[in-house]
Design a protein around this motif. Structure first.
Motif, PDB file in Angstrom:
ATOM      1  N   ILE A   1     -13.232  -6.236   0.333  1.00  0.00           N
ATOM      2  CA  ILE A   1     -13.523  -7.388   1.187  1.00  0.00           C
ATOM      3  C   ILE A   1     -12.271  -7.805   1.962  1.00  0.00           C
ATOM      4  O   ILE A   1     -12.321  -8.034   3.182  1.00  0.00           O
ATOM      5  CB  ILE A   1     -14.060  -8.566   0.346  1.00  0.00           C
ATOM      6  N   PHE A   2     -11.145  -7.887   1.262  1.00  0.00           N
ATOM      7  CA  PHE A   2      -9.894  -8.272   1.924  1.00  0.00           C
ATOM      8  C   PHE A   2      -9.526  -7.268   3.015  1.00  0.00           C
ATOM      9  O   PHE A   2      -9.124  -7.647   4.123  1.00  0.00           O
ATOM     10  CB  PHE A   2      -8.764  -8.367   0.891  1.00  0.00           C
ATOM     11  N   SER A   3      -9.661  -5.985   2.719  1.00  0.00           N
ATOM     12  CA  SER A   3      -9.326  -4.951   3.706  1.00  0.00           C
ATOM     13  C   SER A   3     -10.181  -5.093   4.954  1.00  0.00           C
ATOM     14  O   SER A   3      -9.680  -4.967   6.086  1.00  0.00           O
ATOM     15  CB  SER A   3      -9.511  -3.562   3.082  1.00  0.00           C
ATOM     16  N   ASN A   4     -11.450  -5.368   4.761  1.00  0.00           N
ATOM     17  CA  ASN A   4     -12.351  -5.566   5.916  1.00  0.00           C
ATOM     18  C   ASN A   4     -11.911  -6.772   6.745  1.00  0.00           C
ATOM     19  O   ASN A   4     -11.913  -6.714   7.986  1.00  0.00           O
ATOM     20  CB  ASN A   4     -13.787  -5.747   5.437  1.00  0.00           C
ATOM     21  N   TYR A   5     -11.536  -7.859   6.071  1.00  0.00           N
ATOM     22  CA  TYR A   5     -11.073  -9.050   6.791  1.00  0.00           C
ATOM     23  C   TYR A   5      -9.858  -8.724   7.660  1.00  0.00           C
ATOM     24  O   TYR A   5      -9.777  -9.124   8.820  1.00  0.00           O
ATOM     25  CB  TYR A   5     -10.671 -10.148   5.796  1.00  0.00           C
TER      26      TYR A   5
ATOM     27  N   GLN B   1     -10.580  -6.498  10.656  1.00  0.00           N
ATOM     28  CA  GLN B   1     -11.233  -7.257  11.727  1.00  0.00           C
ATOM     29  C   GLN B   1     -10.214  -8.003  12.578  1.00  0.00           C
ATOM     30  O   GLN B   1     -10.483  -8.367  13.719  1.00  0.00           O
ATOM     31  CB  GLN B   1     -12.240  -8.242  11.121  1.00  0.00           C
ATOM     32  N   LYS B   2      -9.026  -8.235  12.006  1.00  0.00           N
ATOM     33  CA  LYS B   2      -7.940  -8.870  12.754  1.00  0.00           C
ATOM     34  C   LYS B   2      -7.008  -7.831  13.385  1.00  0.00           C
ATOM     35  O   LYS B   2      -5.899  -8.142  13.809  1.00  0.00           O
ATOM     36  CB  LYS B   2      -7.142  -9.786  11.819  1.00  0.00           C
ATOM     37  N   ASP B   3      -7.460  -6.573  13.382  1.00  0.00           N
ATOM     38  CA  ASP B   3      -6.708  -5.453  13.959  1.00  0.00           C
ATOM     39  C   ASP B   3      -5.396  -5.192  13.222  1.00  0.00           C
ATOM     40  O   ASP B   3      -4.415  -4.717  13.822  1.00  0.00           O
ATOM     41  CB  ASP B   3      -6.432  -5.685  15.455  1.00  0.00           C
ATOM     42  N   LEU B   4      -5.372  -5.475  11.932  1.00  0.00           N
ATOM     43  CA  LEU B   4      -4.215  -5.162  11.100  1.00  0.00           C
ATOM     44  C   LEU B   4      -4.539  -3.937  10.251  1.00  0.00           C
ATOM     45  O   LEU B   4      -5.569  -3.903   9.568  1.00  0.00           O
ATOM     46  CB  LEU B   4      -3.852  -6.341  10.194  1.00  0.00           C
ATOM     47  N   PRO B   5      -3.696  -2.909  10.284  1.00  0.00           N
ATOM     48  CA  PRO B   5      -3.994  -1.690   9.531  1.00  0.00           C
ATOM     49  C   PRO B   5      -3.859  -1.907   8.022  1.00  0.00           C
ATOM     50  O   PRO B   5      -3.000  -2.666   7.559  1.00  0.00           O
ATOM     51  CB  PRO B   5      -2.945  -0.687  10.034  1.00  0.00           C
ATOM     52  N   VAL B   6      -4.715  -1.215   7.282  1.00  0.00           N
ATOM     53  CA  VAL B   6      -4.710  -1.264   5.826  1.00  0.00           C
ATOM     54  C   VAL B   6      -4.731   0.166   5.302  1.00  0.00           C
ATOM     55  O   VAL B   6      -5.608   0.954   5.680  1.00  0.00           O
ATOM     56  CB  VAL B   6      -5.926  -2.034   5.270  1.00  0.00           C
ATOM     57  N   SER B   7      -3.795   0.507   4.445  1.00  0.00           N
ATOM     58  CA  SER B   7      -3.784   1.807   3.770  1.00  0.00           C
ATOM     59  C   SER B   7      -4.028   1.579   2.285  1.00  0.00           C
ATOM     60  O   SER B   7      -3.224   0.906   1.623  1.00  0.00           O
ATOM     61  CB  SER B   7      -2.447   2.527   3.966  1.00  0.00           C
TER      62      SER B   7
ATOM     63  N   LYS C   1       1.372 -13.907  12.534  1.00  0.00           N
ATOM     64  CA  LYS C   1       2.706 -14.130  13.094  1.00  0.00           C
ATOM     65  C   LYS C   1       3.617 -12.916  12.945  1.00  0.00           C
ATOM     66  O   LYS C   1       4.834 -13.027  13.135  1.00  0.00           O
ATOM     67  CB  LYS C   1       3.359 -15.339  12.411  1.00  0.00           C
ATOM     68  N   GLY C   2       3.041 -11.778  12.611  1.00  0.00           N
ATOM     69  CA  GLY C   2       3.862 -10.589  12.433  1.00  0.00           C
ATOM     70  C   GLY C   2       3.035  -9.333  12.623  1.00  0.00           C
ATOM     71  O   GLY C   2       1.799  -9.364  12.643  1.00  0.00           O
ATOM     72  N   ASN C   3       3.725  -8.225  12.755  1.00  0.00           N
ATOM     73  CA  ASN C   3       3.077  -6.931  12.963  1.00  0.00           C
ATOM     74  C   ASN C   3       2.965  -6.234  11.598  1.00  0.00           C
ATOM     75  O   ASN C   3       3.766  -5.376  11.256  1.00  0.00           O
ATOM     76  CB  ASN C   3       3.909  -6.091  13.935  1.00  0.00           C
ATOM     77  N   TYR C   4       1.974  -6.633  10.829  1.00  0.00           N
ATOM     78  CA  TYR C   4       1.886  -6.225   9.432  1.00  0.00           C
ATOM     79  C   TYR C   4       1.100  -4.925   9.237  1.00  0.00           C
ATOM     80  O   TYR C   4       0.236  -4.578  10.043  1.00  0.00           O
ATOM     81  CB  TYR C   4       1.208  -7.322   8.599  1.00  0.00           C
ATOM     82  N   HIS C   5       1.419  -4.250   8.143  1.00  0.00           N
ATOM     83  CA  HIS C   5       0.632  -3.106   7.680  1.00  0.00           C
ATOM     84  C   HIS C   5       0.468  -3.290   6.174  1.00  0.00           C
ATOM     85  O   HIS C   5       1.451  -3.300   5.429  1.00  0.00           O
ATOM     86  CB  HIS C   5       1.344  -1.789   7.978  1.00  0.00           C
ATOM     87  N   PHE C   6      -0.768  -3.435   5.727  1.00  0.00           N
ATOM     88  CA  PHE C   6      -1.040  -3.650   4.311  1.00  0.00           C
ATOM     89  C   PHE C   6      -1.122  -2.316   3.580  1.00  0.00           C
ATOM     90  O   PHE C   6      -1.799  -1.381   4.030  1.00  0.00           O
ATOM     91  CB  PHE C   6      -2.356  -4.414   4.127  1.00  0.00           C
ATOM     92  N   ILE C   7      -0.420  -2.245   2.466  1.00  0.00           N
ATOM     93  CA  ILE C   7      -0.462  -1.081   1.587  1.00  0.00           C
ATOM     94  C   ILE C   7      -1.008  -1.556   0.252  1.00  0.00           C
ATOM     95  O   ILE C   7      -0.371  -2.374  -0.434  1.00  0.00           O
ATOM     96  CB  ILE C   7       0.940  -0.468   1.407  1.00  0.00           C
ATOM     97  N   ILE C   8      -2.181  -1.084  -0.107  1.00  0.00           N
ATOM     98  CA  ILE C   8      -2.828  -1.542  -1.336  1.00  0.00           C
ATOM     99  C   ILE C   8      -2.840  -0.411  -2.351  1.00  0.00           C
ATOM    100  O   ILE C   8      -3.389   0.670  -2.105  1.00  0.00           O
ATOM    101  CB  ILE C   8      -4.263  -2.032  -1.050  1.00  0.00           C
ATOM    102  N   LEU C   9      -2.182  -0.653  -3.484  1.00  0.00           N
ATOM    103  CA  LEU C   9      -2.083   0.332  -4.562  1.00  0.00           C
ATOM    104  C   LEU C   9      -3.258   0.118  -5.502  1.00  0.00           C
ATOM    105  O   LEU C   9      -3.311  -0.878  -6.234  1.00  0.00           O
ATOM    106  CB  LEU C   9      -0.747   0.155  -5.296  1.00  0.00           C
ATOM    107  N   ASP C  10      -4.185   1.044  -5.470  1.00  0.00           N
ATOM    108  CA  ASP C  10      -5.462   0.855  -6.172  1.00  0.00           C
ATOM    109  C   ASP C  10      -5.526   1.718  -7.427  1.00  0.00           C
ATOM    110  O   ASP C  10      -5.392   2.947  -7.356  1.00  0.00           O
ATOM    111  CB  ASP C  10      -6.621   1.200  -5.237  1.00  0.00           C
TER     112      ASP C  10
ATOM    113  N   ASP D   1       7.689   0.116  13.218  1.00  0.00           N
ATOM    114  CA  ASP D   1       7.535  -1.180  13.885  1.00  0.00           C
ATOM    115  C   ASP D   1       6.486  -2.069  13.228  1.00  0.00           C
ATOM    116  O   ASP D   1       5.949  -2.991  13.857  1.00  0.00           O
ATOM    117  CB  ASP D   1       7.213  -1.003  15.380  1.00  0.00           C
ATOM    118  N   ARG D   2       6.203  -1.784  11.961  1.00  0.00           N
ATOM    119  CA  ARG D   2       5.302  -2.622  11.162  1.00  0.00           C
ATOM    120  C   ARG D   2       6.064  -3.225   9.986  1.00  0.00           C
ATOM    121  O   ARG D   2       7.080  -2.677   9.546  1.00  0.00           O
ATOM    122  CB  ARG D   2       4.127  -1.799  10.623  1.00  0.00           C
ATOM    123  N   ILE D   3       5.577  -4.344   9.473  1.00  0.00           N
ATOM    124  CA  ILE D   3       6.136  -4.958   8.272  1.00  0.00           C
ATOM    125  C   ILE D   3       5.232  -4.606   7.100  1.00  0.00           C
ATOM    126  O   ILE D   3       4.078  -5.047   7.047  1.00  0.00           O
ATOM    127  CB  ILE D   3       6.242  -6.485   8.414  1.00  0.00           C
ATOM    128  N   PRO D   4       5.718  -3.798   6.148  1.00  0.00           N
ATOM    129  CA  PRO D   4       4.860  -3.419   5.023  1.00  0.00           C
ATOM    130  C   PRO D   4       4.630  -4.603   4.073  1.00  0.00           C
ATOM    131  O   PRO D   4       5.568  -5.307   3.691  1.00  0.00           O
ATOM    132  CB  PRO D   4       5.661  -2.316   4.310  1.00  0.00           C
TER     133      PRO D   4
END
Length: 329
Positions: free
Chosen positions: A267-271, A274-280, A244-253, A193-196
């Motif tokens: 820095i981006f992940s922290n931002y 803080q908006k309650d969006l998950p980051v992996s 405007k969406g139920n996002y989940h960020f996937i960052i390939l590092d 139920d998240r948008i990658p």
């Protein structure tokens, strides 16, 4: 109820073996003469291996471009090698690009599992590297190892690059040791139920982030999007001012990447958190460009597969693509 009716899981687990097999498909396939540029003409899963080839040969004197369309828009001539790349052999855009390449007198190698392109290779006496399907429902998007291995094999055979075949064997051996399934299952559960949204370092935007995004589209049947650092910090991230969406960020590092990009990721992940969006944040594994790219693709083959199962759907069919092709007839 059995969801994976075509046993995609088996083809994913067999992925590390593609690299050694690909060299057999490329054996004896070569072109003669000077080559200044390489073009990969294809669509979908037959095109993005070209983006990987471009990343692999970055920093060499061989320019690589990828053509996704009916004609080859970049300048080509008799010193250009064009890989006409279509797993099915029936992709209309790629067949059109073949005629375009022939008109411009380019050197041509066809890469396919059969279809119309195999017939045209015989008719016009064009070299062909034929992929042998693992089973009837094997999907083009699962053949990335075959395509990249053939590209590198043909370039090595033709003396365009030094013999890089051992690089392919090493990638296959490396992937065979990777155990990703359990971690992939856990990430898949988090993505329900998240948008990658897939982000990577700029070097890996097309050669990795876009491909991972496509895995979610085709295997999991969900919307997904991609971009890269640092460009996204100058525009796209502003769009998350209003969520405007139920996002989940996937960052390939990339552990070996630029330190300033690593700081941008943090820095981006922290931002976003803080908006309650998950980051992996997914560290890329391996010591080489091919190792990093293919280990990450391999991991997300499993993630996207298990996400499909979480949604209760068969990961193999791409019904909308097939319906669209029929509507074009």
């Amino acid at each position: 109820m059995l969801l994976d009716k075509s046993n995609m899981l088996e083809s994913i687990r067999n992925f590390p073996g593609q690299f050694e097999k690909s060299l057999k498909f490329a054996a004896g396939v070569r072109v003669e003469g000077r080559i200044d540029k390489v073009v990969v003409a294809g669509m979908g899963g037959s095109a993005f291996p070209g983006d990987i080839l471009k990343a692999y040969l970055a920093g060499t004197n061989i320019s690589v471009e990828v053509c996704r369309g009916y004609s080859i828009t970049t300048m080509i001539d008799e010193n250009t090698l064009v890989f006409i790349s279509s797993f099915s052999g029936n992709t209309e855009e790629t067949i059109s690009a073949l005629y375009n390449a022939m008109e411009k007198k380019a050197k041509i190698v066809i890469v396919t599992a059969g279809g119309r392109l195999e017939e045209l290779s015989r008719k016009h006496n064009l070299p062909i590297a034929k992929i042998v399907k693992e089973f009837p429902t094997f999907q083009p998007r699962a053949a990335t190892g075959y395509f990249i291995g053939i590209f590198i094999g043909v370039l090595s055979n033709s003396g365009v690059i030094s013999d890089k075949k051992t690089d392919l064997i090493e990638v296959g051996n490396f992937l065979a040791k990777c155990e990703f399934e359990e971690e992939a299952k856990q990430l898949a559960k988090q993505l329900v139920d998240r948008i990658p949204i897939v982000y990577a370092h700029d070097f890996y935007e097309k050669s990795l982030a876009m491909i991972v995004k496509i895995k979610f589209n085709e295997n999991s049947k969900v919307q997904a999007f991609y971009n890269s650092f640092p460009e996204l910090n100058h525009n796209e991230m502003v769009g998350f001012t209003l969520i405007k969406g139920n996002y989940h960020f996937i960052i390939l590092d990339d552990p070996a990447g630029h330190e300033r990009i690593k700081k941008r990721i943090q820095i981006f992940s922290n931002y976003m958190r803080q908006k309650d969006l998950p980051v992996s944040i997914i560290p890329m594994q391996g010591d080489t460009v091919l190792g990093k790219i293919f280990s990450t693709i391999y991991f997300f083959e499993f993630v996207s597969y298990y996400l499909a199962l979480e949604y209760g759907i068969d990961p193999t069919p791409v019904d909308m693509v097939e319906d669209f092709k029929r509507a074009l007839e």
